[in-house]
Write a protein that holds these residues in place. Structure first.
Motif, PDB file in Angstrom:
ATOM      1  N   SER A 127      10.655  -6.593  -6.918  1.00 43.76           N
ATOM      2  CA  SER A 127      10.678  -6.766  -8.292  1.00 43.76           C
ATOM      3  C   SER A 127      10.290  -5.531  -8.964  1.00 43.76           C
ATOM      4  O   SER A 127       9.886  -4.236  -8.169  1.00 43.76           O
ATOM      5  CB  SER A 127       9.513  -7.718  -8.764  1.00 43.76           C
ATOM      6  N   ILE A 128      10.540  -5.276 -10.236  1.00 36.68           N
ATOM      7  CA  ILE A 128      10.443  -3.969 -11.085  1.00 36.68           C
ATOM      8  C   ILE A 128       8.990  -3.723 -10.981  1.00 36.68           C
ATOM      9  O   ILE A 128       8.696  -2.556 -10.559  1.00 36.68           O
ATOM     10  CB  ILE A 128      10.941  -4.268 -12.399  1.00 36.68           C
ATOM     11  N   GLU A 129       8.202  -4.637 -11.156  1.00 38.88           N
ATOM     12  CA  GLU A 129       6.627  -4.321 -11.142  1.00 38.88           C
ATOM     13  C   GLU A 129       5.960  -3.756  -9.906  1.00 38.88           C
ATOM     14  O   GLU A 129       5.488  -2.977  -9.358  1.00 38.88           O
ATOM     15  CB  GLU A 129       6.029  -5.620 -11.621  1.00 38.88           C
ATOM     16  N   GLY A 130       6.776  -4.541  -8.958  1.00 38.30           N
ATOM     17  CA  GLY A 130       6.449  -4.240  -7.357  1.00 38.30           C
ATOM     18  C   GLY A 130       6.750  -2.770  -6.939  1.00 38.30           C
ATOM     19  O   GLY A 130       5.903  -1.853  -6.390  1.00 38.30           O
ATOM     20  N   LEU A 131       7.924  -2.293  -7.348  1.00 40.17           N
ATOM     21  CA  LEU A 131       8.477  -1.089  -7.199  1.00 40.17           C
ATOM     22  C   LEU A 131       7.574   0.060  -7.811  1.00 40.17           C
ATOM     23  O   LEU A 131       7.263   1.038  -7.372  1.00 40.17           O
ATOM     24  CB  LEU A 131       9.933  -0.937  -7.389  1.00 40.17           C
ATOM     25  N   LYS A 132       7.189  -0.418  -9.265  1.00 42.34           N
ATOM     26  CA  LYS A 132       6.477   0.397 -10.232  1.00 42.34           C
ATOM     27  C   LYS A 132       4.968   0.793  -9.423  1.00 42.34           C
ATOM     28  O   LYS A 132       4.597   1.859  -9.411  1.00 42.34           O
ATOM     29  CB  LYS A 132       6.265  -0.076 -11.404  1.00 42.34           C
ATOM     30  N   PHE A 157      12.319   7.133 -12.645  1.00 40.24           N
ATOM     31  CA  PHE A 157      11.091   7.321 -13.130  1.00 40.24           C
ATOM     32  C   PHE A 157      11.104   7.083 -14.549  1.00 40.24           C
ATOM     33  O   PHE A 157       9.952   6.391 -14.942  1.00 40.24           O
ATOM     34  CB  PHE A 157      10.496   8.655 -12.592  1.00 40.24           C
ATOM     35  N   LYS A 158      11.687   7.664 -15.345  1.00 37.87           N
ATOM     36  CA  LYS A 158      11.665   7.315 -16.737  1.00 37.87           C
ATOM     37  C   LYS A 158      11.868   5.876 -17.047  1.00 37.87           C
ATOM     38  O   LYS A 158      11.251   5.281 -18.057  1.00 37.87           O
ATOM     39  CB  LYS A 158      12.674   8.240 -17.463  1.00 37.87           C
ATOM     40  N   ARG A 159      12.632   5.172 -16.624  1.00 39.67           N
ATOM     41  CA  ARG A 159      13.174   3.768 -16.834  1.00 39.67           C
ATOM     42  C   ARG A 159      11.867   3.018 -16.577  1.00 39.67           C
ATOM     43  O   ARG A 159      11.749   2.147 -17.281  1.00 39.67           O
ATOM     44  CB  ARG A 159      14.293   3.203 -16.062  1.00 39.67           C
ATOM     45  N   LEU A 160      10.993   3.580 -15.385  1.00 38.80           N
ATOM     46  CA  LEU A 160       9.721   2.501 -15.155  1.00 38.80           C
ATOM     47  C   LEU A 160       8.485   2.997 -15.996  1.00 38.80           C
ATOM     48  O   LEU A 160       7.579   2.451 -15.853  1.00 38.80           O
ATOM     49  CB  LEU A 160       9.585   3.093 -13.696  1.00 38.80           C
ATOM     50  N   GLY A 161       8.846   4.110 -16.669  1.00 43.17           N
ATOM     51  CA  GLY A 161       7.674   4.670 -17.497  1.00 43.17           C
ATOM     52  C   GLY A 161       6.704   5.370 -16.795  1.00 43.17           C
ATOM     53  O   GLY A 161       5.690   5.478 -17.282  1.00 43.17           O
ATOM     54  N   VAL A 206      12.418  -0.624   4.315  1.00 46.52           N
ATOM     55  CA  VAL A 206      11.628  -1.716   3.560  1.00 46.52           C
ATOM     56  C   VAL A 206      12.680  -2.773   2.873  1.00 46.52           C
ATOM     57  O   VAL A 206      12.239  -4.073   2.818  1.00 46.52           O
ATOM     58  CB  VAL A 206      10.637  -0.917   2.550  1.00 46.52           C
ATOM     59  N   GLY A 207      13.609  -2.228   2.222  1.00 48.47           N
ATOM     60  CA  GLY A 207      14.333  -2.725   1.419  1.00 48.47           C
ATOM     61  C   GLY A 207      15.200  -2.038   0.288  1.00 48.47           C
ATOM     62  O   GLY A 207      14.725  -0.896   0.075  1.00 48.47           O
ATOM     63  N   LYS A 208      15.868  -2.643  -0.304  1.00 43.98           N
ATOM     64  CA  LYS A 208      16.807  -2.175  -1.646  1.00 43.98           C
ATOM     65  C   LYS A 208      15.788  -2.335  -2.758  1.00 43.98           C
ATOM     66  O   LYS A 208      15.068  -3.222  -2.937  1.00 43.98           O
ATOM     67  CB  LYS A 208      18.060  -2.808  -1.922  1.00 43.98           C
ATOM     68  N   ILE A 209      16.070  -1.325  -3.658  1.00 45.43           N
ATOM     69  CA  ILE A 209      15.303  -1.154  -4.937  1.00 45.43           C
ATOM     70  C   ILE A 209      15.930  -2.337  -5.653  1.00 45.43           C
ATOM     71  O   ILE A 209      17.092  -2.911  -5.575  1.00 45.43           O
ATOM     72  CB  ILE A 209      15.134  -0.168  -5.941  1.00 45.43           C
ATOM     73  N   PRO A 210      15.204  -3.112  -6.621  1.00 46.41           N
ATOM     74  CA  PRO A 210      15.885  -4.264  -7.528  1.00 46.41           C
ATOM     75  C   PRO A 210      17.060  -3.767  -8.114  1.00 46.41           C
ATOM     76  O   PRO A 210      17.472  -2.743  -8.422  1.00 46.41           O
ATOM     77  CB  PRO A 210      14.739  -4.387  -8.716  1.00 46.41           C
ATOM     78  N   GLU A 211      18.198  -4.975  -7.993  1.00 47.93           N
ATOM     79  CA  GLU A 211      19.313  -4.807  -8.719  1.00 47.93           C
ATOM     80  C   GLU A 211      19.488  -4.049 -10.091  1.00 47.93           C
ATOM     81  O   GLU A 211      20.540  -3.487 -10.248  1.00 47.93           O
ATOM     82  CB  GLU A 211      20.239  -5.864  -8.325  1.00 47.93           C
ATOM     83  N   SER A 212      18.671  -4.671 -11.066  1.00 50.16           N
ATOM     84  CA  SER A 212      18.640  -4.134 -12.134  1.00 50.16           C
ATOM     85  C   SER A 212      18.407  -2.613 -12.432  1.00 50.16           C
ATOM     86  O   SER A 212      18.435  -2.111 -13.425  1.00 50.16           O
ATOM     87  CB  SER A 212      17.696  -5.125 -12.923  1.00 50.16           C
TER      88      SER A 212
END
Length: 260
Positions: A127-132, A157-161, A206-212
């Motif tokens: 998930s986005i939050e999990g990656l962040k 990094f910018k997109r995740l803030g 571990v896996g791919k980062i979220p598709e979004s």
């Protein structure tokens, strides 16, 4: 040779024979960048054995300032019959008049994934939050000096803030596989295209980062202007892009783009 060709299906052998029926054996100089290398290492020897060609292969990144980068090799006048690289970097070479425009073939798409050291706990990055949270809590972060790393450094990094928080502990790794510096313990987590992460021992995927959040890299190939063996080069490109080659392509972590 027979053992090697035996690994190809009947359809694949027929297709490869058709592609190379009127091609003379030659010593082909191939330049390939990291993302497609694992697939090329499977397919190249089969092409060589079926056609009698030999493949003299040089590896290097699709872009960047290192002497090993494919554009820099071509600029120095190193011989090449085929270049396999990131699609937009190939487009730049076509615009510069260094690669024949009509020679381009589409090979595969590559997505970004993450590794940790073997034995380390695998965080949830689905998930986005999990990656962040994974990035915020990581002690050190490594990423590549090619297309995926440029995206991570300039956009992800910018997109995740979290650019300010993770910037000081994140580093671009030139020339060598990112997974190797994770495997030896220099960095806690590493990001690169999946096909470049999987072959490295000592690192756990571990896996791919979220598709979004993905940045999909298209790999393509072409024939440089001045190639010594353009017909044989075209036969190799047609084979690498053929439907029959797709099982080997996808087995290395790439995504097929064949339209057949």
């Amino acid at each position: 040779m027979k053992n090697l060709l035996g690994k190809l299906s009947g359809a694949a052998l027929i297709a490869l024979s058709a592609l190379t029926a009127n091609v003379q054996a030659a010593d082909l100089h191939v330049m390939s960048s990291g993302g497609f290398t694992a697939a090329y290492k499977l397919l190249g020897p089969r092409f060589a054995s079926a056609t009698g060609n030999t493949l003299d292969t040089t590896l290097g990144p699709s872009m960047g300032k290192s002497p090993e980068a494919i554009p820099n090799r071509l600029e120095r006048g190193e011989p090449a019959d085929v270049v396999i690289m990131v699609g937009y970097a190939l487009d730049d070479l076509i615009k510069q008049g260094k690669v024949i425009p009509g020679s381009r073939v589409e090979l595969a798409d590559s997505r970004i994934g993450m590794v940790v050291r073997d034995g380390a706990q695998k965080p949830d990055i689905g998930s986005i939050e999990g990656l962040k949270q994974t990035l915020l809590h990581a002690k050190s972060i490594a990423y590549s000096d090619s297309a995926s790393g440029v995206y991570i450094e300039r956009e992800l990094f910018k997109r995740l803030g979290i650019e300010e928080q993770v910037g000081p502990k994140a580093k671009m790794i030139p020339r060598i596989p990112v997974a190797s510096v994770v495997a030896n313990g220099d960095y806690e987590v590493g990001f690169q295209q999946v096909s470049e992460l999987l072959p490295v021992q000592g690192a756990a995927f571990v896996g791919k980062i979220p598709e979004s959040l993905q940045s999909v890299t298209r790999y393509a190939a072409g024939i440089p202007v001045g190639a010594q063996h353009p017909k044989e080069a075209k036969a190799l490109l047609d084979y690498l892009a053929s439907p029959e080659a797709q099982p080997e392509v996808t087995s290395t972590g790439l995504d097929s783009v064949t339209s057949h």
